[in-house]
Design an enzyme around this catalytic site. Structure first.
Site, PDB file in Angstrom:
ATOM      1  CE  LYS A 267     -19.289 -37.049 -57.120  1.00  0.00           C
ATOM      2  NZ  LYS A 267     -18.129 -37.425 -56.239  1.00  0.00           N
ATOM      3  CG  ASN A 268     -20.597 -38.075 -53.100  1.00  0.00           C
ATOM      4  OD1 ASN A 268     -19.956 -38.564 -54.184  1.00  0.00           O
ATOM      5  ND2 ASN A 268     -20.374 -37.315 -52.395  1.00  0.00           N
TER       6      ASN A 268
ATOM      7  NE  ARG B 186      -9.348 -37.320 -51.405  1.00  0.00           N
ATOM      8  CZ  ARG B 186      -8.222 -37.490 -51.050  1.00  0.00           C
ATOM      9  NH1 ARG B 186      -7.084 -37.030 -51.527  1.00  0.00           N
ATOM     10  NH2 ARG B 186      -8.334 -38.337 -49.733  1.00  0.00           N
TER      11      ARG B 186
ATOM     12  CB  CYS C 236      -7.947 -32.890 -53.670  1.00  0.00           C
ATOM     13  SG  CYS C 236      -9.271 -32.779 -52.858  1.00  0.00           S
TER      14      CYS C 236
ATOM     15  NE  ARG D  80     -11.633 -35.318 -49.842  1.00  0.00           N
ATOM     16  CZ  ARG D  80     -12.293 -35.171 -50.709  1.00  0.00           C
ATOM     17  NH1 ARG D  80     -12.104 -34.694 -51.982  1.00  0.00           N
ATOM     18  NH2 ARG D  80     -13.368 -36.223 -50.650  1.00  0.00           N
TER      19      ARG D  80
ATOM     20  CG  ASP E 120     -19.973 -32.761 -51.102  1.00  0.00           C
ATOM     21  OD1 ASP E 120     -18.831 -32.335 -50.684  1.00  0.00           O
ATOM     22  OD2 ASP E 120     -20.186 -34.023 -51.225  1.00  0.00           O
TER      23      ASP E 120
ATOM     24  CB  ILE F  48     -16.059 -31.112 -43.826  1.00  0.00           C
ATOM     25  CG1 ILE F  48     -17.581 -30.766 -43.016  1.00  0.00           C
ATOM     26  CG2 ILE F  48     -15.841 -32.439 -43.985  1.00  0.00           C
ATOM     27  CD1 ILE F  48     -17.750 -31.618 -41.721  1.00  0.00           C
TER      28      ILE F  48
ATOM     29  NE  ARG G 162     -14.290 -35.844 -59.964  1.00  0.00           N
ATOM     30  CZ  ARG G 162     -14.375 -35.323 -58.990  1.00  0.00           C
ATOM     31  NH1 ARG G 162     -13.757 -34.081 -58.534  1.00  0.00           N
ATOM     32  NH2 ARG G 162     -14.872 -36.000 -57.969  1.00  0.00           N
TER      33      ARG G 162
END
Ligand code: UD1
Length: 424
Positions: free
Chosen positions: A22-23, A93, A117, A122, A306, A328, A398
């Site tokens: 996805k990223n 985002r 968020c 962020r 993540d 992070i 998502r």
């Protein structure tokens, strides 16, 4: 709205294929704006975020279509509009990734300024600082950031913090700038490298991707291309964490083990046996209870933020005490409270969660607060005694393709049902 019902207690066992990342695919789609023409992208996961990015491209004047299960074609010949509206940016985002490609491609971009968020504030200050260093003018008004570039020229930026999206926006914007750009303290994540590889296939001159210093020599034009997305390292890591917690034994195909070395090393410390062969990972917990391990999230090649929530779930039934530190994002521990509702012993102090492993946890009704938190609750539900209901699973859609089918094929008892209490 849907929810998952999980009857816990089954060990995961079997083989599944990992989907495209996805990223990685989101910036690749954005990058097609840089040069008008027709692109084909393969190994694309069918996810909500991908659909949102395709919608954004359509809105800007492009045409995105699915061609088969995991291939999309994108025609950016008609991209003239430069406004990414609030309605889309608030949903995802990663829409801010069109900043760099719009500036590179049509020299202007107006993007709704993203708010905070569920996991933190962020900001996008570093993206904007980077674009300013290329000669762009940046103004913020009425909730939108307006960027224009009369002359896009090479520049130098040292990022204060490692930023994945900021590095990706700089890569895109500088590929067509006049002269050389240097990005220092650049993100080294595999998704950044994948974007650089696609840009290079289009004719961009990029050097140093995957290291903290990236150099880009601007070129006059690029050429549209065909490109395949890398496998999703976070999806792979999530299944490994689920295998650990259910004390199972699984095989993952179509993944790149090197991309999750930090996760593999950590899971080996818990007692998991892992062997990697090409694009396949074999993992087995041999019915053992995992050992507690400490972990601190860091930019790549460190342990990914993540994967923090999923590892925390796995630690709830470990032997010993585990300290999990998030460095992070400032607010990424919401899952701890939900895991506690299932009987986990977790205390959060600042940005560290202290997890005392318990013999077992029990099913409960829990609520997903963000994408990776949802994954951690599902993992916990798979290992818990009794029934778990995870609501608000739109978050999971998502970022995880067919998660319940994949888990079912590994023997999990998980079903998706309509959540009557949550409305449509
Ligand atoms: C990307 C990933 C996300 C992952 C994150 C960190 C995508 C679509 N999303 O998000 O899944 O969790 O990397 O690996 O790829 N920051 C600033 N100013 C900026 C930009 C970032 O202060 O202008 C801070 C952020 O608040 C955060 C840190 O830098 O604390 C890292 O964020 P960043 O790497 O930019 O994350 P994203 O690219 O948004």
């Amino acid at each position: 709205m849907d929810k998952f019902i999980i009857e816990g207690g089954e060990r995961l066992k079997g083989k599944i294929g990992i989907s495209g990342s996805k990223n990685a695919v989101l910036p690749l789609i954005a990058a097609t704006i840089l040069q008008k023409g027709t692109y084909t992208i393969g190994n694309v996961p069918r996810l909500k975020d991908v659909t949102t990015m395709m919608k954004l491209l359509d809105l800007l004047g492009g045409k995105c279509e699915w061609r088969g299960d995991h291939t999309i074609s994108i025609d950016t010949t008609g991209v003239e509009n430069h406004v990414a509206p609030y309605e889309l940016v608030k949903k995802m985002r990663a829409s801010v990734l069109v900043l760099g490609s719009l500036i590179g491609g049509i020299k202007k971009a107006t993007v709704s300024y993203p708010g905070g968020c569920a996991i933190g504030e962020r900001p996008i200050d570093l993206h904007l600082k980077g674009l300013s260093s290329l000669g762009c003018e940046v103004t913020i008004r009425e909730g939108y950031v307006d960027v224009t570039a009369k002359k896009l020229r090479g520049g130098r930026i040292t990022f204060d913090t490692v930023t994945v999206g900021g590095t990706e926006n700089m890569l895109m914007a500088s590929s067509l700038a006049k002269g050389e750009t240097v990005i220092e303290n650049a993100a080294r994540e595999p998704e950044v490298v994948d974007l650089a590889r696609m840009l290079k296939k289009m004719g961009a001159q990029i050097d140093g991707e995957g290291t903290p210093v990236i150099r880009i020599k601007g070129v006059g034009e690029l050429t549209p291309c065909t490109y395949d997305v890398i496998g999703d390292r976070i999806e792979a890591g999530t299944f490994l964490a689920a295998c650990g917690m259910t004390r199972g034994s699984i095989v993952l195909e179509n993944c790149i083990p090197e991309h999750i070395k930090a996760v593999i090393d950590k899971l080996r410390e818990t007692g998991m046996e892992i062997t990697c062969d090409g694009n396949t990972i074999k993992a087995s917990m041999s019915r053992k209870r995992p050992r507690a391990v400490d972990v601190k999230t860091l930019p790549y090649p460190g342990f990914p933020t993540d994967m923090q929530a999923q590892l925390m779930a796995a630690m709830t039934t470990s032997k010993g005490v585990s300290a999990i530190t998030e460095t992070i994002f400032e607010n990424r521990m919401m899952h701890a409270a939900e895991l506690r509702r299932m009987g986990a012993d977790i205390r959060v102090v600042g940005n560290t969660a202290i997890v005392h492993g318990v013999e077992s946890i029990s099913g409960a009704k829990v609520m997903a607060t963000d994408l990776r938190a949802s994954a951690s609750l599902i993992i916990a539900g798979l290992a818990a005694y009794g029934r778990t209901e995870v609501s608000r699973i739109y978050h999971i859609d998502r970022g995880y393709e067919h998660i319940e089918e994949k888990l079912q094929s590994l023997g999990a008892r998980i079903t998706r049902v309509k959540d009557e209490n949550m409305g449509a």
